[in-house]
Design an enzyme around this catalytic site. Structure first.
Site, mmCIF file in Angstrom:
data_model
loop_
_atom_site.group_PDB
_atom_site.id
_atom_site.type_symbol
_atom_site.label_atom_id
_atom_site.label_comp_id
_atom_site.label_asym_id
_atom_site.label_seq_id
_atom_site.Cartn_x
_atom_site.Cartn_y
_atom_site.Cartn_z
ATOM 1 N N HIS A 163 26.223 80.582 -2.034
ATOM 2 C CA HIS A 163 27.266 80.982 -1.349
ATOM 3 C C HIS A 163 28.133 79.843 -0.812
ATOM 4 O O HIS A 163 27.812 79.054 -0.002
ATOM 5 C CB HIS A 163 26.793 81.801 -0.129
ATOM 6 C CG HIS A 163 27.754 82.522 0.753
ATOM 7 N ND1 HIS A 163 28.032 82.305 1.980
ATOM 8 C CD2 HIS A 163 28.520 83.753 0.286
ATOM 9 C CE1 HIS A 163 29.022 82.914 2.398
ATOM 10 N NE2 HIS A 163 29.303 83.706 1.528
ATOM 11 N N HIS A 215 37.485 80.045 1.238
ATOM 12 C CA HIS A 215 37.079 81.251 1.749
ATOM 13 C C HIS A 215 37.932 82.192 2.013
ATOM 14 O O HIS A 215 37.843 83.440 2.032
ATOM 15 C CB HIS A 215 36.100 81.031 2.743
ATOM 16 C CG HIS A 215 35.570 82.432 3.288
ATOM 17 N ND1 HIS A 215 34.869 83.243 2.623
ATOM 18 C CD2 HIS A 215 35.567 83.092 4.566
ATOM 19 C CE1 HIS A 215 34.387 84.325 3.325
ATOM 20 N NE2 HIS A 215 35.055 84.121 4.459
#
Length: 342
Positions: free
Chosen positions: A49, A91
């Protein structure tokens, strides 16, 4: 290899991201003992991630190199377009919680006080320093025990640059680690005259990612946009519908008309715990009945909430709830768990 690097006397070399990338790859290749299984959609998978974001600032090339050496099945790329339509690996659509944009370009904030990736060219974005995630209002680091905020020399990079790193390492090591890109906020991009889905799919195709067999999983929270990717843009990639809100877990039959899997919040799988034993919602079972894989987010060693240990979290969700894979900030720990507990 490390000895060869040390003989260089130029101090700028040691400050460079390139040096740290090489050092990380070398160190973890030598000492990381747990090995992932061959990437397959039929086995349980580890998704790094934002890279090895539990150890280095998220979505930096250094975090991706470190993640690669930990041998997950896939490495994630969140994508936002720059002003000149280059997919930047970051992100969110904002810059001010992971970079020094507020001090580098103080006059470039919008009326809401935020700084947006889409307002800067890729060349301008290269001038920014990337840091561990922090609250832009207080300056406080979000995860206090991770890499120190403001330290190091980390930069933003493009999707193309990251693909070339991963494909190059696959070539040189013989590994088969895939990519797991997510297009962020496509509605915002459309409002600003940009088609992030089409731009991203074109780049993926140019690098050989075209079908479900090409080690690329494409994800998005926006259901209408992901459906468009399948039906209007005619992508044959493996598609995962991300799920944020509880009511979205009731739309699995719809998702199954265009997607190959779902990515729920892991808490949407948990139900109740009695006498130390968890019961689960029907989400995983219902998804499997529709031939949808289940890849929940996010497994964090330093944010356990309802679990007493990271191993307990992985045991409950992988082996008891029967998920197919998971996103984690600590890919080394998940790789080791699946290597020893499966």
């Amino acid at each position: 290899m490390i000895n060869e690097l040390i003989k260089y006397k130029n101090p700028d070399f040691f400050k460079s991201g390139f040096f740290y990338t090489l050092l990380l790859i070398t160190t973890f290749t030598l000492f990381f003992s747990c090995k992932s299984k061959t990437t397959s959609m039929t086995s349980k998978i580890v998704i790094a991630h934002r890279g090895a974001s539990g150890y280095l600032p998220e979505h930096t090339m250094e975090a991706k190199a470190m993640a690669y050496a930990m041998k997950p099945n896939f490495i994630e790329q969140d994508l936002v377009l720059s002003k000149d339509d280059i997919p930047v690996v970051i992100h969110d659509i904002y810059l001010d919680d992971v970079t020094n944009v507020a001090t580098t370009f103080p006059e470039r904030k919008r009326n809401d006080g935020r700084y947006y990736v889409i307002d800067f060219t890729f060349e301008e974005l290269q001038l920014l320093q990337v840091s561990e995630r922090f609250d832009p209002k207080t300056g406080k680091q979000f995860y206090p025990h991770r890499f120190p905020k403001g330290k190091g020399n980390f930069k933003l990079h493009s999707l193309q640059q990251e693909i070339e790193l991963i494909q190059g390492l696959n070539f040189s090591t013989g590994n088969t680690i895939g990519i797991y890109p997510e297009i962020k906020n496509p509605e915002f991009h459309h409002e600003n005259g940009k088609d992030i889905a089409a731009i991203t799919l074109k780049i993926l195709s140019e690098y050989g990612y075209k079908t479900k067999n090409d080690l690329c999983i494409f994800q998005c929270f926006d259901a209408k946009e992901l459906e468009r990717v399948r039906k209007d843009l005619h992508s044959d990639l493996f598609l995962v519908q991300l799920i944020e809100f509880p009511e979205e877990t009731k739309q699995l039959a719809y998702y199954a008309t265009y997607a190959d899997g779902i990515g729920p919040w892991y808490k949407q799988i948990l139900d109740t715990k009695q006498n130390g034993k968890w019961s689960f919602t029907s989400l995983v079972k219902d998804a499997h009945q529709l031939n949808l894989k289940v890849h929940p987010y996010t497994f964090r060693y330093d944010q356990l909430d309802e679990f007493s240990s990271f191993d307990e979290m992985m045991e409950v969700l992988f082996n008891q709830a029967n998920i197919d894979g998971a996103f984690t900030d600590f890919p080394d720990k998940m790789v080791c768990f699946l290597h020893t507990k499966q």
